[in-house]
Motif scaffolding. Sequence first.
Motif, PDB file in Angstrom:
ATOM      1  N   LEU A   1      31.323 -51.049  37.486  1.00  0.00           N
ATOM      2  CA  LEU A   1      31.813 -49.898  38.127  1.00  0.00           C
ATOM      3  C   LEU A   1      30.775 -48.753  38.546  1.00  0.00           C
ATOM      4  CD1 LEU A   1      35.154 -50.760  38.860  1.00  0.00           C
ATOM      5  CD2 LEU A   1      32.741 -51.849  40.296  1.00  0.00           C
ATOM      6  N   PHE A   2      31.406 -48.084  37.123  1.00  0.00           N
ATOM      7  CA  PHE A   2      30.252 -47.078  36.462  1.00  0.00           C
ATOM      8  C   PHE A   2      28.741 -46.321  36.999  1.00  0.00           C
ATOM      9  CE2 PHE A   2      30.347 -42.964  33.636  1.00  0.00           C
ATOM     10  CZ  PHE A   2      31.609 -41.981  33.813  1.00  0.00           C
ATOM     11  N   ARG A   3      28.236 -47.693  36.185  1.00  0.00           N
ATOM     12  CA  ARG A   3      27.031 -47.607  36.870  1.00  0.00           C
ATOM     13  C   ARG A   3      26.161 -47.272  37.795  1.00  0.00           C
ATOM     14  NH1 ARG A   3      23.540 -50.444  39.048  1.00  0.00           N
ATOM     15  NH2 ARG A   3      21.584 -50.791  38.410  1.00  0.00           N
ATOM     16  N   ASN A   4      27.062 -48.009  39.446  1.00  0.00           N
ATOM     17  CA  ASN A   4      26.782 -48.225  40.386  1.00  0.00           C
ATOM     18  C   ASN A   4      26.688 -46.961  41.745  1.00  0.00           C
ATOM     19  OD1 ASN A   4      25.973 -49.933  42.398  1.00  0.00           O
ATOM     20  ND2 ASN A   4      27.662 -50.666  43.546  1.00  0.00           N
ATOM     21  N   GLU A   5      28.068 -46.512  40.733  1.00  0.00           N
ATOM     22  CA  GLU A   5      27.953 -45.124  41.021  1.00  0.00           C
ATOM     23  C   GLU A   5      27.196 -43.402  40.515  1.00  0.00           C
ATOM     24  OE1 GLU A   5      32.129 -41.932  42.100  1.00  0.00           O
ATOM     25  OE2 GLU A   5      32.721 -43.388  40.229  1.00  0.00           O
ATOM     26  N   VAL A   6      26.834 -43.437  39.661  1.00  0.00           N
ATOM     27  CA  VAL A   6      25.639 -43.362  39.265  1.00  0.00           C
ATOM     28  C   VAL A   6      24.811 -43.184  39.357  1.00  0.00           C
ATOM     29  CG1 VAL A   6      24.450 -42.781  36.260  1.00  0.00           C
ATOM     30  CG2 VAL A   6      26.260 -42.957  36.085  1.00  0.00           C
ATOM     31  N   VAL A   7      24.204 -44.719  39.907  1.00  0.00           N
ATOM     32  CA  VAL A   7      23.016 -44.691  40.921  1.00  0.00           C
ATOM     33  C   VAL A   7      23.352 -44.267  42.074  1.00  0.00           C
ATOM     34  CG1 VAL A   7      21.783 -46.436  41.930  1.00  0.00           C
ATOM     35  CG2 VAL A   7      22.325 -46.986  39.735  1.00  0.00           C
ATOM     36  N   PHE A   8      24.131 -44.303  42.961  1.00  0.00           N
ATOM     37  CA  PHE A   8      24.549 -43.222  43.954  1.00  0.00           C
ATOM     38  C   PHE A   8      24.166 -42.143  43.553  1.00  0.00           C
ATOM     39  CE2 PHE A   8      27.258 -40.436  46.775  1.00  0.00           C
ATOM     40  CZ  PHE A   8      26.964 -41.408  47.930  1.00  0.00           C
TER      41      PHE A   8
END
Length: 431
Positions: free
Chosen positions: A92-99
């Motif tokens: 989840l953290f990775r996804n938010e960083v990508v956003f």
Amino acid sequence: MMDSSGDSSNKLTLDDVRELISKDEPNVDIDSLEEELGSGRGDNYTSMLYRIRAKGRKLLKNEEYINYECAIIYKILPESKKRREAFKSELLFRNEVVFYKHVWPALNRLQFNGRKVFSGVPKIYAAKGNLIAMEDLRERDFKMADRRRGLEVEHLQQVLKALAGFHALSLTLKESKPEEFANLKNPEHGIQETLFRRDNEDWYRQYYRVAANNAITMVSEALPSHMDYRRQEIMTKLQAFLNEDVFFSTMRELVSMQGSLSVFCHGDCWTNNFLFKDKPSSDTEAVYLVDFQLMRVGSLALDLANLLYCCTSGVIRRAYMTQLLQHYHSHLMSSLRVLNPEQPPKDPSNMWKLLKEEMRRCGRFGLGLALDILPISTCASHEAPNLYEASTTETSEEKCPNTAGAPPPGGAECARLMTDLVLDLIDNEAL
């Protein structure tokens, strides 16, 4: 600062904060920090939030110094390895960083020459593998609504307007720059589904077994006596959707289906991820969206079903549902016109037809999310998981869990909301 393994034992230091602020304001000297927890139990589940107030001085052009303060809120992974694994926090953290690093800048670049349709993303100081730091919007009097009360009509209208602008940016990017849109949704390096994915099914099996059984029991017991003549119909349809052999695959199918209304969805449209200002000025967003960790590429109706079926009551839906959808539709159309002034406008009646079809198709998705959102949003704070617990309290067995845990038990209010939702979806032919 933390190491690459995600160990959050070392939080932001004075030097870390100096480095973050100096990127934007090189003439600032920070000499002290104050820190506090950024959320209470039940307010955040997949990461740990902290607030810091940095104090120092700023050098002006006339060589004079003035006092300087900056408020930042930052999130890191839970200290407890059990919590990180139970909530899939790393993914989840990775996804938010990508956003924050890639998707939002691409969408925001479309808003040039006065073509502003959405600005409800806070200022970001850092977004990397082990840290997301952003402006603390509390300093500008933005705050969460009460998760246990849900959202009233005015707040729903504000969120729907914001989502309309946000979704319009995606539709515009997809149409005007299809290669860039495709690259940003490539799961290898872009946004990916974090929850309803094939490799999560076994992990969440016990979680959704408990959540589904809880929901079935709640609806069976809370169904009003005057609805007894429909009991068999209602329970049969609910149990068919929540059948363990079909539920997760159905949810996976709903999020993965692509079509003309596919966008970058916020993915987690529940009450705690909206920050409101009581009296917004005309040039200020009335609402900010936060926590983009469950972002996905799918039908815009997924966000709307999440919002309208999990964050408000059956009383409000029965009185205002059509009006609320028309409010969203109106702002979606106006946002598309602002962003694409040279293009022929889309047919509003056709878009309204598509929107209603997608809401009917995605209604079940709202119920699937409600299985744990309603127990979480209605539970008392002391019943919620505590992500700030010391990792040293874990047993060796807890450090390697094989499945997610279970949602909090639902009380009377949860049962009422769940029952109203099931009845609404059956009456709307969405279940």
